[in-house]
Design a protein around this motif. Structure first.
Motif, short mmCIF file in Angstrom:
data_model
loop_
_atom_site.label_atom_id
_atom_site.label_comp_id
_atom_site.label_asym_id
_atom_site.label_seq_id
_atom_site.Cartn_x
_atom_site.Cartn_y
_atom_site.Cartn_z
N TYR A 94 0.86 -1.18 0.00
CA TYR A 94 0.00 0.00 0.00
C TYR A 94 0.90 1.23 0.00
CZ TYR A 94 -4.11 -2.83 1.11
OH TYR A 94 -5.14 -3.75 1.08
N VAL A 113 -0.20 5.78 5.08
CA VAL A 113 -0.89 4.51 5.21
C VAL A 113 -0.15 3.67 6.23
CG1 VAL A 113 0.40 3.47 3.31
CG2 VAL A 113 -1.79 2.49 3.98
N THR A 122 0.89 5.66 -0.56
CA THR A 122 0.04 6.85 -0.58
C THR A 122 0.67 7.92 -1.46
OG1 THR A 122 1.11 7.74 1.40
CG2 THR A 122 -0.84 6.39 1.72
N THR A 123 -0.23 8.64 -2.14
CA THR A 123 0.17 9.76 -3.00
C THR A 123 -0.77 10.91 -2.74
OG1 THR A 123 -1.27 9.21 -4.87
CG2 THR A 123 0.85 8.05 -4.74
N ILE A 126 -4.55 11.49 0.50
CA ILE A 126 -4.06 10.50 1.47
C ILE A 126 -2.59 10.81 1.73
CG2 ILE A 126 -3.78 8.08 2.01
CD1 ILE A 126 -6.67 8.91 1.64
N TYR A 145 -4.42 6.39 -2.90
CA TYR A 145 -3.45 5.38 -2.51
C TYR A 145 -3.46 4.24 -3.52
CZ TYR A 145 -7.21 2.43 -0.55
OH TYR A 145 -8.33 1.65 -0.37
N LEU A 182 -5.46 5.07 7.21
CA LEU A 182 -5.07 6.11 6.28
C LEU A 182 -5.12 7.46 6.99
CD1 LEU A 182 -7.10 5.06 3.10
CD2 LEU A 182 -4.72 4.50 3.63
#
Length: 662
Positions: A273, A311, A275-276, A308, A280, A321
């Motif tokens: 996982y 994570v 995040t951006t 997000i 995600y 999140l």
């Protein structure tokens, strides 16, 4: 065919159609996005902008935002305000927020050349002067052991080992341990492996020189629990996701992105996982299959479009999140709220609150002049209380977020012979609430030592003692029931007995002295009677002890007459304090020296003692009659003052006049 038969046939067709569609529905449900639950400022969060997430050993979650460090125990949130002026300089760290939690549950936050510290046990920020690192440091890492690795001037040390880092590899950005091997990740993309003694084993480059400047800004390394590390690197060229196999010593590139990748977490089955800013990513590290989620679904079906930021995978398989402005989002490992999949998770019970005499026990607060604990309830393992602090209650929760009613507790208390009791929200007594909170009251405990053990699970057939929470406490007896008090009682009883013995002996001595006095008075009366009826021979008896016969002496008629005359003269002048030896000698027509020799020969007494004894014997007789006060008796017997009379009386008879009266 009747109408009833038609209805039955139609019903059978519908049932058959539903059975055909059921696998399709299950398959669709399997790949549907999970539902997320929201935890924000309305629930007690300090700020809805969440920067980082961590999990403590007991399962509680730590949320870091711009203003507070929040600790969530499944029910409530405790916060530590952040003082942004209390930090230590870290010259070698230029990255974004990075958290470490050490073995004493101190949270260390690195952010852009600054180090902040927080004491989670006492819910307070640590001031820089109280940091335990000694001299100034360039960077800090906690990996695989209680003590930190400190970077000072290009040398890495844990207090025992000292490693000189290669300058050509660039800045040290990450450390990770696997077994006894330490892996160092540098800004150039290189990795260096070191033995437990600090010897360099090998180096490996993730990419060539052409990409070094492109991804040199930050590094984030996450292990998969096996032989693989996953690394996210960022820089001017965006971000890159890659992995390193420590057995094969090979790098593998998984993803290149033109946008920043903030955080990374890895599930036990190697699902990634990331995040951006736009959402995600869910990546299968084995197949490379990717899913991008720009929106998240809430339990009521609404979609939430939000950035997000972070994570995190908790120890029960749940995904957390952290968002820019919507707080924290959470989804469990289950597929939905109505998933019928049975839970089988042993969860650690968290001691959230201790109640003392009906009030929550607070860390660092004095109770009856004494601080009982300096840490918050989750960290209390032992208590010593006074006898009047014997009404206790303990509140426990778990991190079973989705189905709190499915939480089962098991506890045993040494005060009821250590019998295990199993409780749930459906148990009689309602000690477990619908939110999965256990409340155990123990009112009116007697002095003694007690132990409380608590376990929690989602399956009452499976319990894990490794996650058992134990608290021991002692209630001291009141001071009058302590061993020291009992020793004092024994000493007092002994002293009382000794006093009674002494008083009894004194009473016996007084009685003996009274008997002696009576005997002396009797002898004196007999002597006077004999003077009044003289014989040719008189026998005088005197005993100093009152119990033994004195030596007998034969006196002539002339001696008896002399004693009778001397006694009469003294008795005639008893009330005259000026009557002394000179006057007695003159009245007897004798010299003073002759009187002295005569009396000492006949009575073994000097004239002074003879006169004083006559006065005192007469005084004793007056005391026995009880018609006069002691002062009057002293005056009537020729003593100048009552105090002098009392002194002479005690010397003659061994007791005070007042004691003789008694």
């Amino acid at each position: 065919m009747t109408i009833k038969n038609r209805k039955r046939t139609a019903g059978s067709g519908v049932l058959f159609l539903l059975l055909l569609l059921l696998p399709l529905n299950l398959r669709a449900q399997e790949y549907s996005p999970p539902s997320y639950y929201v935890l924000n400022r309305q629930n007690g969060l300090g700020d809805d902008s969440v920067l980082q997430l961590q999990q403590l050993r007991d399962g509680r979650m730590v949320f870091l935002n711009n203003t507070t460090v929040d600790i969530y125990d499944g029910q409530d949130i405790a916060s530590i305000p952040i003082n942004h002026e209390a930090w230590l300089q870290l010259d070698a760290y230029s990255g974004e927020t990075h958290l470490f939690i050490d073995s004493e549950d101190r949270l260390w936050m690195k952010r852009r050349q600054k180090l902040f510290g927080f004491d989670l046990q006492r819910l307070r920020q640590i001031l820089p002067q109280d940091f335990p690192f000694g001299s100034p440091i360039d960077d800090l890492f906690y990996v695989g052991r209680p003590q930190p690795w400190l970077l000072r001037g290009g040398q890495l040390t844990d207090g025992i080992h000292h490693i000189d880092l290669p300058a050509e590899a660039g800045n040290l950005q990450d450390l990770m341990m696997q077994g006894d091997t330490l892996y160092a990740f540098f800004s150039s993309g290189q990795l260096a492996a070191y033995s437990n003694e600090g010897k360099e084993l090998y180096r490996s480059a993730a990419y060539g020189d052409a990409l070094q400047d492109r991804y040199a800004a930050t590094s984030l390394v996450v292990p998969d629990g096996g032989n693989v590390f996953y690394q996210v690197r960022t820089g001017s060229g965006g971000a890159i996701l890659q992995s390193f196999d420590t057995q094969q010593r090979q790098w593998r590139r998984l993803l290149e992105s033109t946008t920043v990748i903030h955080t990374l977490t890895v599930t036990p089955d190697s699902m990634l996982y990331l995040t951006t800013p736009d959402g995600y990513l869910h990546i299968n590290s084995q197949t490379g299959e990717k899913h991008v989620f720009n929106e998240v679904r809430l339990p009521d079906g609404t979609q939430l479009s939000t950035g997000i930021n972070v994570v995190f995978l908790d120890n029960c398989g749940g995904i957390w999140l952290g968002t820019y402005d919507e707080g924290v989002l959470y989804t469990s490992s289950l597929k939905g709220l109505f998933d019928s999949k049975p839970l089988d998770i042993s969860v650690q019970p968290i001691l959230t609150t201790i109640f003392l005499n009906g009030q929550p026990l607070q860390a660092g607060v004095a109770y009856n002049g004494r601080i009982l604990t300096d840490v918050t309830s989750p960290y209390v393992h032992q208590l010593t209380l006074r006898h009047n602090q014997n009404a206790l209650a303990f509140q426990f929760s778990t991190m079973n977020y989705v189905r709190p009613r499915s939480t089962f507790y098991r506890y045993r208390f040494s005060g009821d012979n250590g019998v295990w009791h199993t409780l749930s929200a459906d148990s009689i007594g309602h000690l477990v609430s619908d939110k999965g909170v256990l409340y155990l009251p123990f009112p009116g405990l007697s002095p003694g030592s007690y132990t409380l053990d608590v376990m929690a699970t989602t399956n009452p057939c499976h319990w894990s003692e490794s996650q058992m929470r134990t608290i021991r406490f002692t209630i001291r007896p009141p001071w009058w029931k302590t061993p020291l008090a009992y020793l004092l009682y024994i000493l007092l009883a002994g002293a009382l007995a000794a006093t009674l013995i002494i008083l009894d002996r004194r009473n016996q001595q007084r009685k003996t002295r009274e008997d002696m006095l009576l005997q002396r008075i009797k002898n004196l009366m007999e002597l006077v009677n004999q003077y009044e009826q003289p014989n040719d021979m008189v026998v005088l008896g005197e005993s100093d002890t009152g119990t033994e016969q004195a030596e007998q002496r034969e006196l002539s008629t002339q001696d008896n007459s002399f004693l009778f005359r001397a006694t009469q003269l003294v008795e005639q002048h008893l009330d005259d304090p000026q009557y002394n030896v000179e006057q007695l000698a003159a009245d007897l027509c004798m010299e003073r020296t002759g009187l002295y020799k005569k009396l000492t020969t006949l009575m073994q007494q000097s004239p002074v003692v003879f006169i004083r004894s006559m006065r005192l014997r007469h005084a004793a007789e007056l005391i026995r009659q009880g018609d006069m006060s002691l002062a009057e008796i002293a005056r009537r017997t020729g003593f100048s003052t009552p105090s002098y009379f009392s002194k002479c009386f005690q010397k003659e008879f061994g007791c005070k006049p007042s004691e003789y009266v008694g």
